[in-house]
Design a protein around this motif. Sequence first.
Motif, PDB file in Angstrom:
ATOM      1  N   ALA B  40      -3.849  -1.833  -9.934  1.00 29.49           N
ATOM      2  CA  ALA B  40      -3.413  -0.572 -10.552  1.00 29.49           C
ATOM      3  C   ALA B  40      -3.694   0.597  -9.615  1.00 29.49           C
ATOM      4  O   ALA B  40      -2.857   1.511  -9.464  1.00 29.49           O
ATOM      5  N   ARG B  41      -4.832   0.582  -8.974  1.00 29.36           N
ATOM      6  CA  ARG B  41      -5.152   1.664  -8.046  1.00 29.36           C
ATOM      7  C   ARG B  41      -4.211   1.620  -6.831  1.00 29.36           C
ATOM      8  O   ARG B  41      -3.734   2.668  -6.376  1.00 29.36           O
ATOM      9  N   SER B  42      -3.940   0.441  -6.290  1.00 30.09           N
ATOM     10  CA  SER B  42      -3.017   0.337  -5.157  1.00 30.09           C
ATOM     11  C   SER B  42      -1.646   0.877  -5.537  1.00 30.09           C
ATOM     12  O   SER B  42      -1.011   1.608  -4.766  1.00 30.09           O
ATOM     13  N   ASP B  43      -1.196   0.514  -6.733  1.00 27.49           N
ATOM     14  CA  ASP B  43       0.106   0.999  -7.203  1.00 27.49           C
ATOM     15  C   ASP B  43       0.090   2.525  -7.315  1.00 27.49           C
ATOM     16  O   ASP B  43       1.037   3.203  -6.900  1.00 27.49           O
ATOM     17  N   ALA B  44      -0.982   3.062  -7.879  1.00 25.03           N
ATOM     18  CA  ALA B  44      -1.064   4.514  -8.065  1.00 25.03           C
ATOM     19  C   ALA B  44      -1.055   5.239  -6.718  1.00 25.03           C
ATOM     20  O   ALA B  44      -0.494   6.330  -6.586  1.00 25.03           O
ATOM     21  N   LEU B  45      -1.666   4.617  -5.719  1.00 27.38           N
ATOM     22  CA  LEU B  45      -1.720   5.237  -4.387  1.00 27.38           C
ATOM     23  C   LEU B  45      -0.456   4.945  -3.577  1.00 27.38           C
ATOM     24  O   LEU B  45      -0.293   5.485  -2.470  1.00 27.38           O
ATOM     25  N   GLY B  46       0.398   4.062  -4.073  1.00 32.87           N
ATOM     26  CA  GLY B  46       1.566   3.666  -3.295  1.00 32.87           C
ATOM     27  C   GLY B  46       1.222   2.814  -2.089  1.00 32.87           C
ATOM     28  O   GLY B  46       1.952   2.782  -1.089  1.00 32.87           O
ATOM     29  N   LEU B  47       0.102   2.120  -2.164  1.00 32.60           N
ATOM     30  CA  LEU B  47      -0.340   1.254  -1.063  1.00 32.60           C
ATOM     31  C   LEU B  47       0.040  -0.196  -1.346  1.00 32.60           C
ATOM     32  O   LEU B  47      -0.168  -0.690  -2.460  1.00 32.60           O
ATOM     33  N   VAL B 212       0.937   0.309   8.576  1.00 34.88           N
ATOM     34  CA  VAL B 212      -0.370   0.778   9.014  1.00 34.88           C
ATOM     35  C   VAL B 212      -1.369   0.182   8.032  1.00 34.88           C
ATOM     36  O   VAL B 212      -1.442   0.591   6.866  1.00 34.88           O
ATOM     37  N   GLY B 213      -2.104  -0.807   8.506  1.00 37.36           N
ATOM     38  CA  GLY B 213      -2.977  -1.552   7.612  1.00 37.36           C
ATOM     39  C   GLY B 213      -4.435  -1.203   7.812  1.00 37.36           C
ATOM     40  O   GLY B 213      -4.913  -1.044   8.938  1.00 37.36           O
ATOM     41  N   ILE B 214      -5.129  -1.063   6.706  1.00 37.07           N
ATOM     42  CA  ILE B 214      -6.556  -0.759   6.754  1.00 37.07           C
ATOM     43  C   ILE B 214      -7.241  -1.725   5.797  1.00 37.07           C
ATOM     44  O   ILE B 214      -6.596  -2.271   4.902  1.00 37.07           O
ATOM     45  N   GLY B 215      -8.522  -1.963   6.005  1.00 37.19           N
ATOM     46  CA  GLY B 215      -9.157  -2.993   5.191  1.00 37.19           C
ATOM     47  C   GLY B 215     -10.611  -2.743   4.901  1.00 37.19           C
ATOM     48  O   GLY B 215     -11.257  -1.911   5.538  1.00 37.19           O
ATOM     49  N   GLY B 216     -11.115  -3.493   3.942  1.00 37.47           N
ATOM     50  CA  GLY B 216     -12.531  -3.454   3.611  1.00 37.47           C
ATOM     51  C   GLY B 216     -12.788  -3.113   2.157  1.00 37.47           C
ATOM     52  O   GLY B 216     -12.308  -2.092   1.660  1.00 37.47           O
ATOM     53  N   SER B 217     -13.594  -3.945   1.473  1.00 35.54           N
ATOM     54  CA  SER B 217     -13.962  -3.652   0.088  1.00 35.54           C
ATOM     55  C   SER B 217     -14.953  -2.496  -0.041  1.00 35.54           C
ATOM     56  O   SER B 217     -14.925  -1.797  -1.054  1.00 35.54           O
ATOM     57  N   PRO B 218     -15.851  -2.256   0.929  1.00 37.92           N
ATOM     58  CA  PRO B 218     -16.869  -1.223   0.710  1.00 37.92           C
ATOM     59  C   PRO B 218     -16.296   0.145   0.320  1.00 37.92           C
ATOM     60  O   PRO B 218     -16.815   0.805  -0.578  1.00 37.92           O
ATOM     61  N   ASP B 219     -15.212   0.573   0.985  1.00 33.37           N
ATOM     62  CA  ASP B 219     -14.680   1.919   0.730  1.00 33.37           C
ATOM     63  C   ASP B 219     -13.463   1.918  -0.189  1.00 33.37           C
ATOM     64  O   ASP B 219     -12.761   2.930  -0.294  1.00 33.37           O
ATOM     65  N   MET B 220     -13.203   0.814  -0.858  1.00 35.13           N
ATOM     66  CA  MET B 220     -11.911   0.677  -1.550  1.00 35.13           C
ATOM     67  C   MET B 220     -11.668   1.723  -2.624  1.00 35.13           C
ATOM     68  O   MET B 220     -10.520   2.072  -2.899  1.00 35.13           O
ATOM     69  N   TRP B 221     -12.719   2.246  -3.244  1.00 39.10           N
ATOM     70  CA  TRP B 221     -12.512   3.223  -4.324  1.00 39.10           C
ATOM     71  C   TRP B 221     -12.528   4.664  -3.830  1.00 39.10           C
ATOM     72  O   TRP B 221     -12.343   5.588  -4.618  1.00 39.10           O
ATOM     73  N   LYS B 222     -12.774   4.872  -2.553  1.00 41.61           N
ATOM     74  CA  LYS B 222     -12.834   6.250  -2.037  1.00 41.61           C
ATOM     75  C   LYS B 222     -11.427   6.787  -1.808  1.00 41.61           C
ATOM     76  O   LYS B 222     -10.514   6.047  -1.439  1.00 41.61           O
ATOM     77  N   ASP B 223     -11.266   8.086  -1.999  1.00 44.79           N
ATOM     78  CA  ASP B 223      -9.927   8.685  -1.883  1.00 44.79           C
ATOM     79  C   ASP B 223      -9.610   9.153  -0.472  1.00 44.79           C
ATOM     80  O   ASP B 223      -8.443   9.207  -0.083  1.00 44.79           O
ATOM     81  N   GLU B 224     -10.618   9.505   0.295  1.00 42.66           N
ATOM     82  CA  GLU B 224     -10.348  10.107   1.601  1.00 42.66           C
ATOM     83  C   GLU B 224      -9.961   9.048   2.634  1.00 42.66           C
ATOM     84  O   GLU B 224     -10.294   7.877   2.497  1.00 42.66           O
ATOM     85  N   GLY B 225      -9.245   9.479   3.656  1.00 45.38           N
ATOM     86  CA  GLY B 225      -8.960   8.599   4.779  1.00 45.38           C
ATOM     87  C   GLY B 225      -7.836   7.615   4.523  1.00 45.38           C
ATOM     88  O   GLY B 225      -7.819   6.527   5.109  1.00 45.38           O
ATOM     89  N   LEU B 226      -6.895   7.988   3.676  1.00 45.26           N
ATOM     90  CA  LEU B 226      -5.789   7.067   3.389  1.00 45.26           C
ATOM     91  C   LEU B 226      -4.430   7.682   3.726  1.00 45.26           C
ATOM     92  O   LEU B 226      -3.396   7.186   3.286  1.00 45.26           O
ATOM     93  N   SER B 227      -4.425   8.744   4.524  1.00 48.42           N
ATOM     94  CA  SER B 227      -3.154   9.451   4.752  1.00 48.42           C
ATOM     95  C   SER B 227      -2.152   8.600   5.530  1.00 48.42           C
ATOM     96  O   SER B 227      -0.946   8.682   5.306  1.00 48.42           O
ATOM     97  N   SER B 228      -2.630   7.776   6.442  1.00 50.84           N
ATOM     98  CA  SER B 228      -1.699   7.023   7.284  1.00 50.84           C
ATOM     99  C   SER B 228      -1.427   5.608   6.770  1.00 50.84           C
ATOM    100  O   SER B 228      -0.438   4.988   7.155  1.00 50.84           O
ATOM    101  N   ALA B 229      -2.303   5.093   5.919  1.00 48.82           N
ATOM    102  CA  ALA B 229      -2.210   3.684   5.533  1.00 48.82           C
ATOM    103  C   ALA B 229      -0.987   3.403   4.669  1.00 48.82           C
ATOM    104  O   ALA B 229      -0.650   4.175   3.772  1.00 48.82           O
ATOM    105  N   THR B 230      -0.345   2.279   4.941  1.00 44.92           N
ATOM    106  CA  THR B 230       0.720   1.775   4.067  1.00 44.92           C
ATOM    107  C   THR B 230       0.264   0.521   3.331  1.00 44.92           C
ATOM    108  O   THR B 230       0.893   0.107   2.373  1.00 44.92           O
ATOM    109  N   GLU B 231      -0.816  -0.072   3.813  1.00 45.39           N
ATOM    110  CA  GLU B 231      -1.246  -1.372   3.285  1.00 45.39           C
ATOM    111  C   GLU B 231      -2.771  -1.447   3.317  1.00 45.39           C
ATOM    112  O   GLU B 231      -3.392  -0.972   4.264  1.00 45.39           O
TER     113      GLU B 231
END
Lengths: 365, 365
Positions: B40-47, B212-231
């Motif tokens: 649900a969060r990925s969908d909301a972020l369009g990721l 543009v793929g980014i990964g990792g569970s530790p920061d998954m709920w944080k909002d910052e740093g997602l401007s470039s990511a598509t996945e």
Amino acid sequence: MGILDFFDLKPLGAILGDLETPVPVIDVDIVDANLKRWQARSDALGLANRPNAKTHKLAEVAKYQLALGASGISVQKLGEAEVVADARISDILVTFNIVGELKLVRLAALARRTAISVVADSAEVARGIGGAGLVAGCDIAVLVECDTGAGRNGLQSADAAVALAKFVDATPGVTYGGLMTYSAAGGRVKADAFLAGARDLAAAAGLQTATVGIGGSPDMWKDEGLSSATEYRAGTYVHFDRSLIALGACSYADCVLSLLAAMVSRPAPERAIIDAGSKALTSGPLGLEGYRVVHSLGDAQVYNVNEEHGYLDLSRVDVRPSIGDLVAITPNHACPVSNLFDQVILVRGSEVLGRVGVDALGLVQ
Amino acid sequence: MGILDFFDLKPLGAILGDLETPVPVIDVDIVDANLKRWQARSDALGLANRPNAKTHKLAEVAKYQLALGASGISVQKLGEAEVVADARISDILVTFNIVGELKLVRLAALARRTAISVVADSAEVARGIGGAGLVAGCDIAVLVECDTGAGRNGLQSADAAVALAKFVDATPGVTYGGLMTYSAAGGRVKADAFLAGARDLAAAAGLQTATVGIGGSPDMWKDEGLSSATEYRAGTYVHFDRSLIALGACSYADCVLSLLAAMVSRPAPERAIIDAGSKALTSGPLGLEGYRVVHSLGDAQVYNVNEEHGYLDLSRVDVRPSIGDLVAITPNHACPVSNLFDQVILVRGSEVLGRVGVDALGLVQ
């Protein structure tokens, strides 16, 4: 006679550099030397040698240990005992308390087809084993485990050990087989005194202690603290590893098992990434600094592991490796490494002899 | 739709206390909640959500992740990719450099039957993958891996990343699929800036960066740093664990996987020994103190492990457990624990639903 007589090897037609990584590699000549040297020492000391198969997890190696003169095999769990029994090895000691109905059913099945003995450090455990013996229709020998300083399992005093020995002696389905301990590194003199005291107390109570078993590779070459022992259990000595180098029990030349890994990334001049992480090398440092890479790269250390990535420090390496190069790593602790793989490669120096499947993989219970 | 729709479960007719130990136990309701919340969060972020199957190693869970809306699956090694492909999952990203002739042959075989993409951080690795693509007769998409601060694999600058992107674009058998990174915990803003810069540089050079793929569970709920990511690639979030509690990504209530172990010895009033050691819990502390026992024993910690022995500190436990009692342990890091077992037990609370085999066991390569 040599270890290769015990394997039905199919030639791989590969050289070391062709092998798919990560994969554990075992040098058969060093295995041979390690096993023979320890058997000769056990014979000289008049000690029954009962190696623990938990390290190699290979029925073929267990058979070779017996052929060289071992009196029996020890294992850490029922799954290993079943693999060893499947290979028609009949004298097996499980050095772990067997608890729970499903495990006791398996123990009874093993008792029907092999001479299995087990340890116990409480009346509850002994009573359960007695039940398994009654189901099997034959008494199961129980060694009373003593905590002689390692702070793990075991009775805390000779009095308590003898009380349990008496309980075992009076319990249907089990017989009192003797005393055993795992002594902490450097703790064998204390362990010996504990066991001798318990043995004498048992004798005074009319109980004959057939076996006094002691164990551990760290102190295997030391002479002191063996006055009471009739049997010695060592496991890691088949492979040795960095933890045993640190404890003075072996040198790098004695270390049999290395993990072959490939250099997959050279992101920075002093950093290489290899394809062996915690799922191949385990994550445990055992108090040692890094993991030593013995072949081809001098003192280079694996300074960190993620699941599939190993981080290699090249800062002190003269000839920098390239992507695709293989490195051979001596693990800190060999036993949990061989536990992670479904195969091992047998080599003689740099010659690849063949591939061996690990029968006991995934037998966590 | 729920996760149980994806398993063909045979009833075990057992309660938790009947299970043979040690064994990993997964609570399906918590899996459901974790997977749905993140989708649900990925969908909301369009990721695009591309979970990593390395954590659960279960093709059924991967299928469920896709059914919930994941765009594809990522894996850490070819053995996992093969298991996932066998389950007819066709969009697979291997987030590890594929190096060596035997592995490239396997990659070519996978490329023939599935839409597989891979990462690379050097021309050598990209050239090898190109060879596999030529053998397979289809181009393999390559994501250029960037080291945005984690200090592991990856190009060290945006310039270097774009240079490799150009090389990939010019190499037969591969296409430039985009950029990817694994960002260290707390490092996503820096990673985002790196990736945005590389993407813009690539565009200036005429190269379109599809992913543009980014990964990792530790920061998954944080909002910052997602401007470039598509996945986004997350793995551990299906189970969570103590390391992610410590990083603030979850609570104990979100932790799915626990290791069920039996109390086998009570050698001293404040010490219990359980049948789960480093071959079940792994040995890695991950900087955390002990291993927390969540059920039934308050704050009791596993303070040491040998291969088969876990040492439990009962000094702060009010109701002391008995031999045979089971305890459920939340591991420090869930991923290497599920890696050690050939089965997991599915439960709902204390209800045992069934047993599932782990397809990817022993696939170390």
